[in-house]
Motif scaffolding. Structure first.
Motif: not given
Length: 388
Positions: A278-292
């Motif tokens: 969760l900590e790693a996800m917080e600093v990524q943008n939503a588009k990158d999270l969507e891709q993975m």
């Protein structure tokens, strides 16, 4: 005086009669067959009662019936006397093997709780556990005492076993739950009632201990953050996610929920189990999270960080899809899941970023080349890790 006649006969309760017949068969002929196969059981004064109240013994017997079905086939027939070869078809008692196993698991839980706490008529018995079982039960007891309010800690009393059984009985159906009965018995009854069918997601002693480790504070914090529907879904799907939801807080939870929930549904709760992720996800943008998003419940925080560091936006899903397909889920999770292998995660991401690709169709070319990268690792893991 008028003859009022005989009172009407009570209607036959077919279901109750079938249950009695099932119990009679298990206590009698089936137990006799077990004694033939495992003569050591004959040393017990009451083999049936001892086996039923001892989860390790019962699980061994259920496993024996499953693996040596031929020895019990005479009992596994349909109404016409034909052999039943699967666990879903009704037997002559109108219940399938799966349904009978559920009955046995519930009866075993009641027998264990009566032995553990005693009943209104019998005192509690001394229960001896194997050293490995004792170790985690001691840990679980400490966690419950330390992280849940004193009012929720099970206390020996004449009715404690009844309260425990009433709370959990509707969620007992599977043979894999039998070895977990002693661990379920240590969970606060209030928490069992809260979890509902979420109890069935706790499939290991370690998972039950992890839930106890979360503590009441995290569960209450999650309840303040989630809507009633989301709280119920979390408890039914993965109650260990309460720790992650509490860690995020309302604002950060709403960001991550909005970014990926619609794409992955209730797998979102698996994502919330690991706070490093969760900590790693917080600093990524939503588009990158969507891709993975389709793989987030499997991968670690380190994997997320390295993927974003080395890979281009459109390479992310290709990399994860090929990795999972080529490595298989177990190896994939050992490398890319928590805690994972930091060195290999970086090597795979770095090699992918340096792979020369056809500029006219780089994504298709990546799909063609990536299997060779993971194949090289599978052929010689040690050489690959050394960079040979």
């Amino acid at each position: 005086m008028a003859d009022k006649g005989k009172p009407a006969a009570k209607p036959v309760d077919k279901d109750a009669a079938q249950r009695k017949e099932i119990i009679r068969t298990i206590k009698g002929p089936v137990t006799d067959r077990l004694l033939e196969l495992i003569p050591a059981f004959a040393a017990y004064e009451d083999p049936y009662g001892t086996i039923l109240a001892t989860p390790d013994l019962l699980f061994a017997c259920l496993t024996l019936v499953k693996t040596r079905r031929d020895k019990f086939q005479e009992f596994l027939v349909d109404a016409a006397g034909n052999p039943v070869m699967d666990d879903q078809t009704p037997l002559r008692c109108d219940r399938s093997v799966d349904q009978i196993v559920g009955m046995v698991v519930r009866s075993a839980t009641k027998a264990y709780s009566d032995k553990r706490w005693g009943s209104a008529h019998t005192p509690a018995a001394k229960i001896v556990h194997k050293p490995e079982t004792r170790s985690i039960l001691d840990k679980l007891g400490e966690l419950v005492r330390g992280k849940w309010s004193e009012a929720e800690v099970p206390k020996p009393s004449a009715t404690q076993g009844d309260k425990f059984y009433a709370a959990i009985k509707d969620h007992l159906d599977y043979d894999w739950q039998v070895p977990l009965i002693p661990y379920f018995a240590e969970i606060p009854i209030k928490l069992i009632n809260e979890l509902g069918r979420g109890v069935t997601t706790l499939r290991t002693p370690e998972g039950i201990a992890a839930l106890a480790d979360i503590g009441r504070h995290s569960m209450d914090s999650a309840r303040k953050i989630l809507s009633d529907d989301m709280m119920r879904e979390m408890l039914d799907t993965q109650p260990l996610a309460a720790k992650g939801v509490a860690f995020l807080g309302k604002e950060r939870y709403e960001f991550l929920h909005g970014a990926i929930y619609e794409r992955i549904g209730d797998k979102f709760w698996e994502v919330c189990v690991d706070c490093d992720r969760l900590e790693a996800m917080e600093v990524q943008n939503a588009k990158d999270l969507e891709q993975m998003s389709a793989w987030l419940h499997l991968i670690s925080g380190e994997t997320i960080n390295q993927i974003v560091r080395f890979l281009q936006f459109h390479q992310i899903p290709v990399f994860l899809e090929v990795a999972l397909d080529k490595l298989g889920e177990e190896t994939f999770k050992n490398i890319f899941g928590p805690p994972g292998n930091k060195k290999l995660i970086k090597m795979f991401c770095e090699k992918t970023s340096k792979t020369p690709l056809d500029p006219n169709d780089p994504i298709e070319d990546l799909k063609r080349r990536l299997p060779d990268v993971f194949g090289a690792y599978l052929r010689a893991p040690g050489d690959f890790e050394k960079g040979l």
